[in-house]
Design an enzyme around this catalytic site. Structure first.
Site, mmCIF file in Angstrom:
data_model
loop_
_atom_site.group_PDB
_atom_site.id
_atom_site.type_symbol
_atom_site.label_atom_id
_atom_site.label_comp_id
_atom_site.label_asym_id
_atom_site.label_seq_id
_atom_site.Cartn_x
_atom_site.Cartn_y
_atom_site.Cartn_z
ATOM 1 N N ASP A 104 0.801 -1.229 0.000
ATOM 2 C CA ASP A 104 0.000 0.000 0.000
ATOM 3 C C ASP A 104 0.830 1.273 0.000
ATOM 4 O O ASP A 104 0.368 2.328 0.414
ATOM 5 C CB ASP A 104 -0.899 -0.012 1.238
ATOM 6 C CG ASP A 104 -0.108 -0.310 2.506
ATOM 7 O OD1 ASP A 104 1.123 -0.096 2.490
ATOM 8 O OD2 ASP A 104 -0.709 -0.746 3.500
ATOM 9 N N GLU A 126 -0.469 -9.031 -1.231
ATOM 10 C CA GLU A 126 -1.011 -8.477 0.025
ATOM 11 C C GLU A 126 -2.208 -7.556 -0.274
ATOM 12 O O GLU A 126 -2.294 -6.409 0.151
ATOM 13 C CB GLU A 126 0.040 -7.721 0.846
ATOM 14 C CG GLU A 126 -0.354 -7.516 2.301
ATOM 15 C CD GLU A 126 0.674 -6.699 3.089
ATOM 16 O OE1 GLU A 126 0.712 -5.467 2.951
ATOM 17 O OE2 GLU A 126 1.454 -7.316 3.840
ATOM 18 N N GLU A 140 -2.090 5.030 3.369
ATOM 19 C CA GLU A 140 -2.047 3.648 2.872
ATOM 20 C C GLU A 140 -3.429 3.041 2.625
ATOM 21 O O GLU A 140 -3.598 2.232 1.706
ATOM 22 C CB GLU A 140 -1.249 2.765 3.845
ATOM 23 C CG GLU A 140 0.249 3.043 3.871
ATOM 24 C CD GLU A 140 0.643 4.199 4.786
ATOM 25 O OE1 GLU A 140 -0.239 4.791 5.441
ATOM 26 O OE2 GLU A 140 1.852 4.509 4.842
ATOM 27 N N HIS A 211 6.874 4.551 13.192
ATOM 28 C CA HIS A 211 7.153 5.397 12.032
ATOM 29 C C HIS A 211 5.934 6.005 11.366
ATOM 30 O O HIS A 211 6.075 6.876 10.520
ATOM 31 C CB HIS A 211 7.940 4.614 10.970
ATOM 32 C CG HIS A 211 7.096 3.637 10.197
ATOM 33 N ND1 HIS A 211 6.805 2.383 10.669
ATOM 34 C CD2 HIS A 211 6.475 3.730 8.998
ATOM 35 C CE1 HIS A 211 6.054 1.741 9.796
ATOM 36 N NE2 HIS A 211 5.830 2.543 8.769
ATOM 37 N N ARG A 213 3.031 7.975 9.620
ATOM 38 C CA ARG A 213 2.828 9.421 9.419
ATOM 39 C C ARG A 213 1.782 9.976 10.365
ATOM 40 O O ARG A 213 1.930 11.082 10.888
ATOM 41 C CB ARG A 213 2.375 9.685 7.975
ATOM 42 C CG ARG A 213 3.526 9.694 6.990
ATOM 43 C CD ARG A 213 3.051 9.873 5.561
ATOM 44 N NE ARG A 213 4.197 9.755 4.668
ATOM 45 C CZ ARG A 213 4.781 10.777 4.049
ATOM 46 N NH1 ARG A 213 4.327 12.002 4.194
ATOM 47 N NH2 ARG A 213 5.821 10.580 3.267
ATOM 48 N N HIS A 243 13.614 4.572 12.493
ATOM 49 C CA HIS A 243 13.330 4.785 11.070
ATOM 50 C C HIS A 243 14.157 5.977 10.601
ATOM 51 O O HIS A 243 14.456 6.886 11.373
ATOM 52 C CB HIS A 243 11.838 5.078 10.918
ATOM 53 C CG HIS A 243 11.288 4.904 9.541
ATOM 54 N ND1 HIS A 243 11.434 5.854 8.569
ATOM 55 C CD2 HIS A 243 10.581 3.888 8.972
ATOM 56 C CE1 HIS A 243 10.841 5.434 7.459
ATOM 57 N NE2 HIS A 243 10.311 4.249 7.680
HETATM 58 C C1 UD1 Z 1 6.517 4.603 3.795
HETATM 59 C C2 UD1 Z 1 5.168 4.019 3.385
HETATM 60 C C3 UD1 Z 1 4.588 3.212 4.542
HETATM 61 C C4 UD1 Z 1 5.564 2.172 5.043
HETATM 62 C C5 UD1 Z 1 6.899 2.813 5.350
HETATM 63 C C6 UD1 Z 1 7.880 1.696 5.635
HETATM 64 C C7 UD1 Z 1 3.986 5.437 1.808
HETATM 65 C C8 UD1 Z 1 2.929 6.431 1.603
HETATM 66 N N1 UD1 Z 1 4.235 5.067 3.068
HETATM 67 O O1 UD1 Z 1 6.315 5.488 4.909
HETATM 68 O O2 UD1 Z 1 3.404 2.562 4.113
HETATM 69 O O3 UD1 Z 1 5.028 1.604 6.209
HETATM 70 O O4 UD1 Z 1 7.381 3.567 4.223
HETATM 71 O O5 UD1 Z 1 8.993 2.131 6.315
HETATM 72 O O6 UD1 Z 1 4.561 4.974 0.858
HETATM 73 N N2 UD1 Z 1 14.067 8.327 4.421
HETATM 74 C C9 UD1 Z 1 15.430 8.358 4.385
HETATM 75 N N3 UD1 Z 1 16.104 7.170 4.155
HETATM 76 C C10 UD1 Z 1 15.471 5.993 3.947
HETATM 77 C C11 UD1 Z 1 14.073 5.980 3.999
HETATM 78 C C12 UD1 Z 1 13.375 7.164 4.234
HETATM 79 O O7 UD1 Z 1 16.052 9.393 4.566
HETATM 80 O O8 UD1 Z 1 16.121 4.974 3.743
HETATM 81 C C13 UD1 Z 1 13.306 9.590 4.639
HETATM 82 C C14 UD1 Z 1 12.661 10.122 3.358
HETATM 83 O O9 UD1 Z 1 13.442 11.072 2.715
HETATM 84 C C15 UD1 Z 1 11.370 10.755 3.841
HETATM 85 C C16 UD1 Z 1 11.081 10.054 5.157
HETATM 86 O O10 UD1 Z 1 12.228 9.298 5.501
HETATM 87 O O11 UD1 Z 1 11.510 12.110 4.036
HETATM 88 C C17 UD1 Z 1 9.893 9.139 5.089
HETATM 89 O O12 UD1 Z 1 10.010 8.254 3.984
HETATM 90 P P1 UD1 Z 1 8.709 7.853 3.154
HETATM 91 O O13 UD1 Z 1 8.949 6.840 2.119
HETATM 92 O O14 UD1 Z 1 8.044 9.101 2.721
HETATM 93 O O15 UD1 Z 1 8.000 7.059 4.321
HETATM 94 P P2 UD1 Z 1 6.555 7.052 4.838
HETATM 95 O O16 UD1 Z 1 5.570 7.622 3.872
HETATM 96 O O17 UD1 Z 1 6.550 7.601 6.194
HETATM 97 N N1 UDP Z 2 12.603 -4.301 9.848
HETATM 98 C C1 UDP Z 2 13.969 -4.508 9.645
HETATM 99 N N2 UDP Z 2 14.858 -3.740 10.358
HETATM 100 C C2 UDP Z 2 14.455 -2.803 11.267
HETATM 101 C C3 UDP Z 2 13.054 -2.605 11.459
HETATM 102 C C4 UDP Z 2 12.170 -3.369 10.724
HETATM 103 O O1 UDP Z 2 14.358 -5.366 8.854
HETATM 104 O O2 UDP Z 2 15.308 -2.155 11.872
HETATM 105 C C5 UDP Z 2 11.656 -5.095 9.047
HETATM 106 C C6 UDP Z 2 10.616 -5.871 9.823
HETATM 107 O O3 UDP Z 2 11.064 -7.183 10.069
HETATM 108 C C7 UDP Z 2 9.397 -5.864 8.919
HETATM 109 C C8 UDP Z 2 9.575 -4.613 8.087
HETATM 110 O O4 UDP Z 2 10.908 -4.159 8.298
HETATM 111 O O5 UDP Z 2 9.400 -6.972 8.038
HETATM 112 C C9 UDP Z 2 8.606 -3.571 8.491
HETATM 113 O O6 UDP Z 2 8.895 -2.367 7.873
HETATM 114 P P1 UDP Z 2 8.238 -0.999 8.338
HETATM 115 O O7 UDP Z 2 7.824 -1.106 9.763
HETATM 116 O O8 UDP Z 2 9.190 0.065 7.937
HETATM 117 O O9 UDP Z 2 6.969 -0.899 7.382
HETATM 118 P P2 UDP Z 2 5.460 -1.452 7.472
HETATM 119 O O10 UDP Z 2 5.515 -2.921 7.648
HETATM 120 O O11 UDP Z 2 4.787 -0.740 8.599
HETATM 121 O O12 UDP Z 2 4.875 -1.036 6.173
#
Ligand code: UD1
Ligand code: UDP
Length: 387
Positions: A104, A126, A140, A211, A213, A243
């Site tokens: 999602d 999923e 999501e 994490h 939003r 995160h």
């Molecule tokens: C996104 C997904 C959410 C999922 C989560 C998993 C959407 C709308 N949401 O969350 O469903 O649960 O990822 O973790 O797609 N960032 C970094 N380095 C990284 C990753 C992220 O700096 O490796 C920063 C990005 O620049 C951004 C923020 O973290 O500013 C959030 O990342 P983003 O992909 O927007 O995450 P979410 O929308 O919160």
């Molecule tokens: N996870 C990981 N390292 C971490 C935290 C989480 O490998 O430090 C894995 C965890 O096992 C799970 C997935 O990341 O499978 C979950 O990701 P996240 O919580 O970012 O996203 P969501 O599942 O909420 O979309």
């Protein structure tokens, strides 16, 4: 689109951009490499950077195209626009027979949308998770509803998820209950790998991830204060892999940095995370994937959210949906730390999310449909119900 000649591999484009997508599509990618029926074409969007790269080794296949869309503090609208444009171009170049998206995220939604525009059928892994609240989790819930309107194959992890889809008018012959691929991956990694747990002491071990939003800001600061109060007991070790999101760090660090009993660490790679989960006593999380993994390892999970699209774990008794109020969080965690009977009850509830064979079922269905003497088209064979 015409029928697919059986001697030619089905060119399946896997579009992924975040940590959980890599984890949950890895079993599908790995399964595609074991035979000759499929040619996996992995496209990474780079919605996540470091947290995605940590997971790519799980795929067992090289990335064909790596986009680089991530911007610090990216906004959903600009991320979405960039992704639809760039993914459309990749699809025009690669011309896959189908596009596979998972879950999602913005990557999943835009992968499905770009494929629809390019008239390429979409498989959704999923599928069918719903909270019933369109803006929670945000965005999501909307994303998965929209993907549900686009997809040609809906691979639902549970019977309940499958029912959501048929209730929404998706033809039943396009919905398949497979289990969740996250269980395939967890079992595979535990069998294959030797990760290192992040816990260091013999105290009671609490693993925390936050994490979402909709929780960032004051709500997450309150959760941080609740963790601080739990640490003051003196008999717990809290491990919190942070995160990478700056908004998450700004919410949690001021409350928790430097506190005794709390280890704030960088995101763990999957091997180490699985080992850490296997060693913990209790999980506090707002993550989707961890709600699914914890019951597989008999770890009680407190879900720090007001809704869940995974009620199966709550109904089984393996998880509790406790919301975001700091007093409630401290109370629920204290009960599990101090009441062995309640702890045992949750730990023994079992895993309702699958048997580790989900990816095999996904590929068997796709192979059957591509081999069948019927065209695989974008649109449903009969229209969505308008009743
Ligand atoms: C996104 C997904 C959410 C999922 C989560 C998993 C959407 C709308 N949401 O969350 O469903 O649960 O990822 O973790 O797609 N960032 C970094 N380095 C990284 C990753 C992220 O700096 O490796 C920063 C990005 O620049 C951004 C923020 O973290 O500013 C959030 O990342 P983003 O992909 O927007 O995450 P979410 O929308 O919160
Ligand atoms: N996870 C990981 N390292 C971490 C935290 C989480 O490998 O430090 C894995 C965890 O096992 C799970 C997935 O990341 O499978 C979950 O990701 P996240 O919580 O970012 O996203 P969501 O599942 O909420 O979309």
């Amino acid at each position: 689109m015409s029928t697919h000649p059986s001697a030619v591999p089905v060119r399946a484009m896997l579009v992924l951009g975040t940590r959980p997508e890599a984890i949950k599509l890895a079993p599908v990618a790995r399964a595609m490499t074991t035979g000759t029926q499929f040619e996996p074409i992995v496209v990474t969007t780079g919605q996540h950077r470091e947290m995605l790269h940590q997971m790519l080794g799980l795929l067992g296949v090289d990335v064909r195209v790596a986009l680089d869309v991530m911007r610090s503090r990216q906004q959903l609208s600009e991320l979405t626009a960039r992704l639809v444009g760039e993914l459309g171009e990749v699809m025009r170049q690669q011309r896959p027979d189908l596009v596979v998206v998972q879950g999602d995220t913005t990557t999943a939604l835009t992968g499905a949308l770009a494929a629809f525009y390019e008239k390429i059928p979409v498989a959704h892994v999923e599928a069918g998770l719903r909270t019933g609240v369109l803006d929670n989790p945000f965005p999501e819930e909307l994303n998965r509803c929209l993907i549900g309107r686009i997809a040609r194959w809906h691979f639902a992890p549970t019977r309940r998820a499958a029912r959501h889809l048929t209730d929404e008018g998706v033809p039943a012959e396009q919905v398949f209950t497979t289990g969740n691929t996250v269980i395939d991956n967890l079992l595979w990694v535990l069998a294959e790998g030797s990760g290192t747990s992040a816990f260091r002491s013999g105290a009671k071990r609490i693993l925390v991830t936050l994490h979402r939003r909709e929780n960032q800001g004051e709500r997450m600061r309150g959760m941080g204060r609740a963790l601080g109060r739990l640490a003051e007991r003196g008999d717990v070790e809290i491990v919190l892999p942070l995160h990478k999101s700056p908004a998450v760090r700004e919410s949690l660090l001021p409350e928790l940095e430097g506190r005794a009993g709390i280890s704030l660490i960088e995101p763990l790679d999957y091997l180490d995370f699985a080992a850490t989960l296997a060693e913990c006593d209790l999980v506090l999380t707002d993550s989707g994937g961890i709600q699914e993994e914890a019951p597989s390892l008999s770890k009680p999970a407190l879900v720090l959210r007001t809704t869940t699209e995974r009620p199966e774990a709550v109904e089984a008794g393996a998880a509790r949906l406790i919301g975001t109020d700091p007093d409630v969080i401290v109370g629920a965690a204290t009960t599990l730390l101090d009441d062995p009977a309640e702890y045992r009850r949750m730990a023994r509830a079992g895993n309702p999310f699958g048997d580790g064979q989900a990816a095999t079922r996904v590929l068997a269905q796709l192979a059957e449909d591509f081999a069948a003497d019927v065209p695989v088209t974008v649109a449903a064979p009969r229209p969505y119900s308008t009743a």
